[in-house]
Design a protein around this motif. Structure first.
Motif, PDB file in Angstrom:
ATOM      1  N   ALA A 250     -73.024  70.747 -72.892  1.00 15.82           N
ATOM      2  CA  ALA A 250     -73.784  69.460 -72.383  1.00 15.82           C
ATOM      3  C   ALA A 250     -72.503  68.224 -72.221  1.00 15.82           C
ATOM      4  O   ALA A 250     -72.944  67.733 -71.078  1.00 15.82           O
ATOM      5  CB  ALA A 250     -74.628  69.005 -73.732  1.00 15.82           C
TER       6      ALA A 250
ATOM      7  N   ILE B  24     -79.303  73.010 -63.679  1.00 14.09           N
ATOM      8  CA  ILE B  24     -78.967  74.018 -63.155  1.00 14.09           C
ATOM      9  C   ILE B  24     -80.372  74.813 -62.193  1.00 14.09           C
ATOM     10  O   ILE B  24     -81.291  74.765 -62.733  1.00 14.09           O
ATOM     11  CB  ILE B  24     -78.992  75.312 -64.646  1.00 14.09           C
ATOM     12  CG1 ILE B  24     -77.961  74.392 -65.781  1.00 14.09           C
ATOM     13  CG2 ILE B  24     -78.743  76.704 -64.087  1.00 14.09           C
ATOM     14  CD1 ILE B  24     -77.919  75.279 -66.872  1.00 14.09           C
TER      15      ILE B  24
ATOM     16  N   LEU C 267     -78.342  83.181 -67.529  1.00 18.28           N
ATOM     17  CA  LEU C 267     -77.062  82.256 -68.300  1.00 18.28           C
ATOM     18  C   LEU C 267     -76.770  83.121 -69.559  1.00 18.28           C
ATOM     19  O   LEU C 267     -75.276  82.721 -69.887  1.00 18.28           O
ATOM     20  CB  LEU C 267     -77.889  80.952 -68.863  1.00 18.28           C
ATOM     21  CG  LEU C 267     -77.958  79.798 -67.656  1.00 18.28           C
ATOM     22  CD1 LEU C 267     -78.565  78.628 -68.293  1.00 18.28           C
ATOM     23  CD2 LEU C 267     -76.984  79.903 -66.734  1.00 18.28           C
TER      24      LEU C 267
ATOM     25  N   TYR D  47     -71.555  85.369 -67.360  1.00 18.09           N
ATOM     26  CA  TYR D  47     -72.337  84.663 -66.076  1.00 18.09           C
ATOM     27  C   TYR D  47     -71.943  83.069 -66.078  1.00 18.09           C
ATOM     28  O   TYR D  47     -72.077  82.574 -67.021  1.00 18.09           O
ATOM     29  CB  TYR D  47     -73.768  85.131 -66.470  1.00 18.09           C
ATOM     30  CG  TYR D  47     -74.496  84.826 -65.211  1.00 18.09           C
ATOM     31  CD1 TYR D  47     -74.684  85.441 -64.148  1.00 18.09           C
ATOM     32  CD2 TYR D  47     -74.970  83.590 -64.908  1.00 18.09           C
ATOM     33  CE1 TYR D  47     -75.420  85.256 -62.868  1.00 18.09           C
ATOM     34  CE2 TYR D  47     -75.843  83.173 -63.708  1.00 18.09           C
ATOM     35  CZ  TYR D  47     -76.176  84.015 -62.908  1.00 18.09           C
ATOM     36  OH  TYR D  47     -76.458  83.640 -61.879  1.00 18.09           O
TER      37      TYR D  47
ATOM     38  N   GLY E 210     -63.851  77.161 -69.758  1.00 16.88           N
ATOM     39  CA  GLY E 210     -64.768  78.061 -70.005  1.00 16.88           C
ATOM     40  C   GLY E 210     -64.446  79.492 -69.914  1.00 16.88           C
ATOM     41  O   GLY E 210     -63.669  79.771 -69.084  1.00 16.88           O
TER      42      GLY E 210
ATOM     43  N   LEU F  58     -68.645  83.382 -72.104  1.00 13.97           N
ATOM     44  CA  LEU F  58     -68.983  83.691 -73.012  1.00 13.97           C
ATOM     45  C   LEU F  58     -69.630  83.051 -74.058  1.00 13.97           C
ATOM     46  O   LEU F  58     -70.571  83.585 -75.063  1.00 13.97           O
ATOM     47  CB  LEU F  58     -67.955  84.737 -74.037  1.00 13.97           C
ATOM     48  CG  LEU F  58     -67.000  85.702 -73.133  1.00 13.97           C
ATOM     49  CD1 LEU F  58     -65.972  86.369 -73.845  1.00 13.97           C
ATOM     50  CD2 LEU F  58     -68.082  86.791 -72.733  1.00 13.97           C
TER      51      LEU F  58
HETATM   52  P1  ADP Z   1     -68.670  78.899 -69.935  1.00 15.87           P
HETATM   53  O1  ADP Z   1     -67.591  79.346 -70.714  1.00 15.87           O
HETATM   54  O2  ADP Z   1     -68.350  79.192 -68.638  1.00 15.87           O
HETATM   55  O3  ADP Z   1     -69.069  77.579 -70.097  1.00 15.87           O
HETATM   56  P2  ADP Z   1     -71.389  79.693 -71.344  1.00 15.87           P
HETATM   57  O4  ADP Z   1     -71.727  81.119 -71.325  1.00 15.87           O
HETATM   58  O5  ADP Z   1     -71.053  78.372 -72.142  1.00 15.87           O
HETATM   59  O6  ADP Z   1     -69.946  79.777 -70.317  1.00 15.87           O
HETATM   60  O7  ADP Z   1     -72.201  79.048 -69.962  1.00 15.87           O
HETATM   61  C1  ADP Z   1     -72.605  79.745 -68.925  1.00 15.87           C
HETATM   62  C2  ADP Z   1     -72.636  78.957 -67.779  1.00 15.87           C
HETATM   63  O8  ADP Z   1     -73.797  78.300 -67.849  1.00 15.87           O
HETATM   64  C3  ADP Z   1     -71.637  77.791 -67.154  1.00 15.87           C
HETATM   65  O9  ADP Z   1     -70.544  78.438 -66.716  1.00 15.87           O
HETATM   66  C4  ADP Z   1     -72.298  76.929 -66.645  1.00 15.87           C
HETATM   67  O10 ADP Z   1     -72.371  77.126 -65.304  1.00 15.87           O
HETATM   68  C5  ADP Z   1     -73.726  77.103 -67.145  1.00 15.87           C
HETATM   69  N1  ADP Z   1     -74.058  76.059 -68.044  1.00 15.87           N
HETATM   70  C6  ADP Z   1     -74.191  75.935 -69.412  1.00 15.87           C
HETATM   71  N2  ADP Z   1     -74.621  74.852 -69.816  1.00 15.87           N
HETATM   72  C7  ADP Z   1     -75.031  74.153 -68.942  1.00 15.87           C
HETATM   73  C8  ADP Z   1     -75.459  72.739 -68.768  1.00 15.87           C
HETATM   74  N3  ADP Z   1     -75.689  72.102 -69.906  1.00 15.87           N
HETATM   75  N4  ADP Z   1     -75.407  72.193 -67.845  1.00 15.87           N
HETATM   76  C9  ADP Z   1     -75.201  72.833 -66.655  1.00 15.87           C
HETATM   77  N5  ADP Z   1     -74.882  74.071 -66.634  1.00 15.87           N
HETATM   78  C10 ADP Z   1     -74.587  74.683 -67.800  1.00 15.87           C
END
Ligand code: ADP
Length: 408
Positions: free
Chosen positions: A315, A348, A356, A361, A373, A376
């Protein structure tokens, strides 16, 4: 009953003999002695009969039993199996099928040739060969309709039957391996993705080492810049390895539900403190909205810390432009404990939301990489919540923000 009737007859005979002896002028004492001796002889003989060898119920000859039809017995045995099995004769005609076969392939009428249901030349050739040689065979067979399925199809003769003079029968079975294949594919996709993720920073490290050994050999300024990038890449690789290890550890204990009582109020406070440096760097304010009382759930504290760290960190990173992240802990009386993490970032697009939590992904790979990121984080969240029998609910609106809710 038969024995009693014989006893009465013997007694009558003894009485008659004694009376005849008396009438023929014998001494009455002799007649009485004769009667007593006869009665004694009858009693001795009857007690012999009673203590004789035990009587055995008459049995059907073994040969008769061997002639009983065995097919119903075979079919009812097959009903106990959860493997679809068809019984066919040497003519390739169907003789019967078990319930699993009915469920998987529908009701086929006995007397139908198997080619009426399976047109696949490999199945028909296999069946033909086994019927000719009496040797078992198996092949892999896939069906596209009504859904994509892969089977190991096996045919084997039932060996005892012809020896008894019965009709030769063959069992045709279908072992569904679609799920195994899907898991295999997922595993190899995962290994390919993980290797790809590791290969990119490795290639970049190698490139910088070569540059520093060659063109940048005498350039301390360039070397310093490259070393900073190399450290970044090495950190990225170790983050990835840490996440991969977390995932595999979680997979090992996926079926064990945690049993400690954990109060989420201090857990969320701890997570906010540990993310304070990141939030400060990103200029995001993490605001907590906590209940007065405890919010206890059954769980594993360290794993729950990881869940809320991943959600609140995402977030802050992806919702940075909103400047604020709100965390609500709710413990309504009689209702489930819930924790919601809200940001006011870009949101999103709906088509990405269902995917997600898949490993690697990302909505935007470049965006995720630039924010350190691994792709995972949410997969780890999903694994932990599955073990906790909790749900992850995602609501997002483009241009408004995103809300991740964990419901216990
Ligand atoms: P990452 O390590 O890429 O953050 P995550 O598994 O935690 O991997 O999240 C996957 C994807 O979900 C992120 O790459 C991002 O595109 C999207 N995402 C996650 N949380 C948010 C959020 N709060 N707002 C917008 N997109 C998000």
């Amino acid at each position: 009953m038969r024995r009693i009737r014989f006893g009465v007859a013997y007694l009558l005979a003894a009485v008659l003999i004694s009376v005849a002896a008396f009438l023929s002028g014998a001494d009455p004492v002799f007649a009485v002695i004769l009667l007593v001796l006869c009665v004694l002889a009858i009693l001795v003989q009857q007690s012999d009969e009673q203590s004789g060898p035990p009587t055995v119920a008459p049995q059907e000859p073994v040969a008769d039993r061997a002639q009983e039809p065995i097919f119903p017995a075979i079919l009812s045995t097959l009903q106990a199996l959860d493997l679809p099995v068809f019984v066919i004769g040497r003519d390739g005609m169907l003789r019967g099928q078990n319930r699993s076969a009915q469920k998987a392939f529908g009701e086929l009428s006995p007397g139908q040739h198997i080619s009426a249901r399976w047109r696949s030349p490999s199945i028909l050739d296999m069946v033909r060969e086994t019927i000719a040689t009496d040797e078992p065979n198996q092949i892999e067979h896939s069906e596209r309709l009504p859904s994509e399925r892969v089977y190991i199809v096996r045919i084997a003769p039932v060996p005892l039957l012809e020896e008894r003079g019965d009709e030769a029968l063959f069992l045709l079975s279908f072992r569904d391996i679609s799920e195994l294949r899907r898991l295999d594919r997922m595993r190899s996709d995962f290994v390919a993705n993980a290797s790809h993720e590791l290969r990119t920073p490795l290639a970049s490290l190698r490139g910088f080492i070569e540059t520093m050994q060659g063109p940048a050999r005498g350039d301390p300024k360039a070397q310093e810049r490259f070393l900073a990038i190399m450290l970044d890449q090495a950190n990225r690789m170790s983050r990835l390895v840490d996440d991969l290890l977390s995932l595999s550890r979680l997979e090992l204990k996926a079926h064990l539900a945690p049993d400690q009582k954990v109060d989420l109020v201090p857990v969320i406070g701890h997570v906010r403190d540990s993310l304070a440096p990141l939030a400060k760097d990103l200029e995001v304010d993490i605001r907590l909205h906590l209940p007065e009382e405890k919010a206890e759930v059954l769980g594993d504290r360290d794993e729950l810390v990881q869940v809320f760290e991943n959600l609140i960190e995402n977030a802050c990173k992806y919702g940075q432009e909103g400047g604020v992240v709100d965390v609500y802990v709710r413990n309504p009386p009689g209702g489930p404990v819930e924790v919601s993490v809200l940001d006011f970032g870009p949101g999103i697009p709906a088509e990405h939301v269902p995917r997600l939590t898949e490993r690697f992904y990302r909505v935007s790979v470049a965006d995720s990489r630039s924010k350190k990121g691994t792709g995972l984080g949410l997969a780890i969240v999903k694994h932990i919540l599955t073990r906790h029998r909790a749900r992850l609910i995602v609501k997002s609106a483009v241009g408004v923000g995103t809300e991740f809710t964990v419901r216990f």
